[in-house]
Enzyme design. Structure first.
Site, short mmCIF file in Angstrom:
data_model
loop_
_atom_site.label_atom_id
_atom_site.label_comp_id
_atom_site.label_asym_id
_atom_site.label_seq_id
_atom_site.Cartn_x
_atom_site.Cartn_y
_atom_site.Cartn_z
N GLU A 101 0.83 -1.20 0.00
CA GLU A 101 0.00 0.00 0.00
C GLU A 101 0.87 1.25 0.00
OE1 GLU A 101 -4.03 -1.44 2.25
OE2 GLU A 101 -2.27 -1.18 3.50
N CYS A 114 3.43 8.42 1.20
CA CYS A 114 4.05 7.48 2.13
C CYS A 114 4.21 6.16 1.38
CB CYS A 114 3.14 7.33 3.36
SG CYS A 114 3.74 6.13 4.54
N CYS A 121 6.90 -7.13 6.72
CA CYS A 121 8.12 -6.66 7.41
C CYS A 121 8.55 -7.73 8.39
CB CYS A 121 7.84 -5.34 8.14
SG CYS A 121 9.29 -4.71 9.02
N CYS A 125 7.58 -5.71 15.26
CA CYS A 125 7.14 -4.79 16.32
C CYS A 125 5.69 -5.16 16.70
CB CYS A 125 7.20 -3.35 15.84
SG CYS A 125 8.85 -2.89 15.27
N CYS A 128 2.35 -3.19 15.34
CA CYS A 128 2.29 -2.76 13.94
C CYS A 128 1.60 -3.79 13.06
CB CYS A 128 3.72 -2.52 13.45
SG CYS A 128 3.83 -2.21 11.68
N GLY A 206 7.19 -2.06 5.69
CA GLY A 206 8.57 -2.53 5.60
C GLY A 206 9.60 -1.66 6.27
N SER A 261 12.56 5.23 14.97
CA SER A 261 11.46 4.77 15.83
C SER A 261 12.04 4.36 17.17
CB SER A 261 10.76 3.57 15.17
OG SER A 261 10.17 3.99 13.96
N CYS A 389 0.01 5.57 10.03
CA CYS A 389 1.24 4.87 10.39
C CYS A 389 0.94 3.54 11.07
CB CYS A 389 2.04 5.73 11.37
SG CYS A 389 3.31 6.65 10.53
#
Ligand code: SAH
Ligand code: SF4
Length: 398
Positions: A101, A114, A121, A125, A128, A206, A261, A389
């Site tokens: 996306e 973005c 990924c 985390c 996410c 990712g 991050s 995000c």
């Protein structure tokens, strides 16, 4: 069929090629170098989607390009819009069936896309949506560039059909509407005078530094002033904290912006939220950041996702300030080059986590301010269409 498509796969993908690569290809074809510049311009200024419409080239060259190279613009399988049409999330199906996306966010005076750098990924985390997928595969440079070309096309359409902007467009930096104090709804402008794509953030699906070479080649192509011409200062990469990537970025000549991050002020909490912290703990991450700041003199922003009751208490804010100021063990950072970006967690279905309440966010921010640390709350776009995000999941998590 299989043979045909696998033959096609081995042809050079035009979006993978820098202008220098294109000149080499054209030299192999005994064509002058200016032909390469014409093609580059067709791809990234005219946004051509097939060589056949590149009418400033001789027909034989167009036909050879069509036969011996690949030009694969991305057509979204689905586009969802929010925020009065000023946020648009596209879902793309890539060869091999990977779904990724991209999100275009149009502001009063600029437009940001973005972009994803991997399908899924591998960093895991816990908060996410992309992390929940695991890593499916790295994207090629061309697949990263093609997302930007999609956004540039979308902006061209937007500018062509736009209603006139109001005389005083509402500010886009208010997170809550002032008269709706308990609402989490961001205040979004009604319209925009932006006429072209101006900014890129590598904050989609990712981890960019886990796909560094392909990602960086894409950055160089996107930056080239003879093509898309996006300024280095208008691009931002966000990393989970891969130390070798931070060190490598410090040596690059293009001065793009770096966001890291962080999300937690100590190793125990950070490791529980982000497995990568076991490999690159805070001391190593801050070391790399300190060296990056010394080498580049450019500001870094630390992203901090606020999870209700987990990392959003006043004690976490005080600890974070102490960490950045060098009062918690590792040496501190030059604070004038540091900025903290607070991101209230965007809900992901099925995750047993909560979004921090507004008063907690504001208290957190005040504590950082009191300790001399610049800190803003990120305005989120597209939460309702899971375009914000950490919500990108290639249409799977929904
Ligand atoms: N892999 C990179 C870039 C993509 S994620 C990185 O992790 O930095 C972009 C940002 O969104 C990161 O700061 C990430 O931690 C954050 N994020 C992930 N999930 C989120 C969620 N559900 N709500 C808010 N932010 C989230
Ligand atoms: Fe990957 Fe970034 Fe999500 Fe972590 S936050 S799982 S690194 S995309």
């Amino acid at each position: 069929m299989t043979t045909l498509s696998s033959t096609k796969d081995t042809l050079p993908n035009l979006y993978d090629l820098s202008l220098a690569d294109m000149e080499r290809l054209l030299a192999d074809w005994a064509q002058p170098a200016y032909r390469a510049r014409q093609i580059f311009r067709q791809l990234y200024v005219n946004l051509a989607d097939t060589p056949l419409t590149m009418t400033d080239l001789p027909l034989t060259l167009r036909e050879r390009l069509a036969a011996e190279t690949r030009l694969e613009p991305l057509t979204p399988e689905q586009v969802q819009t929010a925020d009065n049409g000023l946020t648009r999330k596209a879902l793309f199906r890539l060869p091999g069936d990977a779904l990724v996306e991209s999100v275009l966010m149009i502001y009063p005076d600029r437009a940001t896309v973005c972009v994803s750098t991997q399908a899924g990924c591998g960093m895991g985390c816990v908060f996410c949506a992309t992390g929940a997928l695991g890593l499916l595969r790295n994207l090629s440079s061309g697949e990263i560039v093609a997302q930007v070309v999609w956004a540039a096309r979308e902006m061209r359409r937007f500018a062509a059909g736009r209603q006139p902007a109001p005389a005083n467009p509402p500010a886009d930096d208010a997170w809550w509407t002032p008269d709706d104090l308990e609402s989490d709804a961001p205040s979004v402008p009604q319209s925009s005078s932006a006429s072209r794509l101006t900014n890129i953030v590598f904050m989609g699906m990712g981890e960019p530094f886990a796909n560094y070479d392909r990602w960086w080649r894409a950055v160089e192509i996107i930056h080239d002033p003879r093509g898309l011409n996006i300024g280095a200062r208008s691009m931002t990469v966000s990393t989970v904290g891969l130390v070798p990537g931070i060190r490598r970025l410090a040596t690059e000549t293009l001065p793009i912006n770096l966001a890291i991050s962080l999300h937690a002020p100590d190793d125990d909490l950070r490791s529980a939220m982000m497995p990568v912290n076991r490999r690159y703990p805070l001391a190593a991450l801050l070391d790399a950041t300190r060296d990056y700041l010394a080498a580049t003199g450019r500001r870094v922003s630390f992203e901090y996702v606020l999870l209700q009751g987990k990392n959003d208490e006043p004690e976490h804010a005080a600890k974070l300030a102490a960490l950045l100021r060098g009062e918690a063990g590792p040496a501190g950072l030059p604070l004038h080059l540091v900025h903290v970006n607070l991101i209230p967690w965007n809900p992901v279905p099925g995750m047993p986590l909560g979004r921090s309440e507004r008063r907690h966010v504001l208290t957190f921010q005040r504590i950082l301010h009191e300790r001399g640390i610049a800190c803003t709350v990120r305005v989120e776009r597209g939460v309702a269409i899971a375009a914000a995000c950490g919500q990108l999941a290639g249409g799977v998590a929904r």
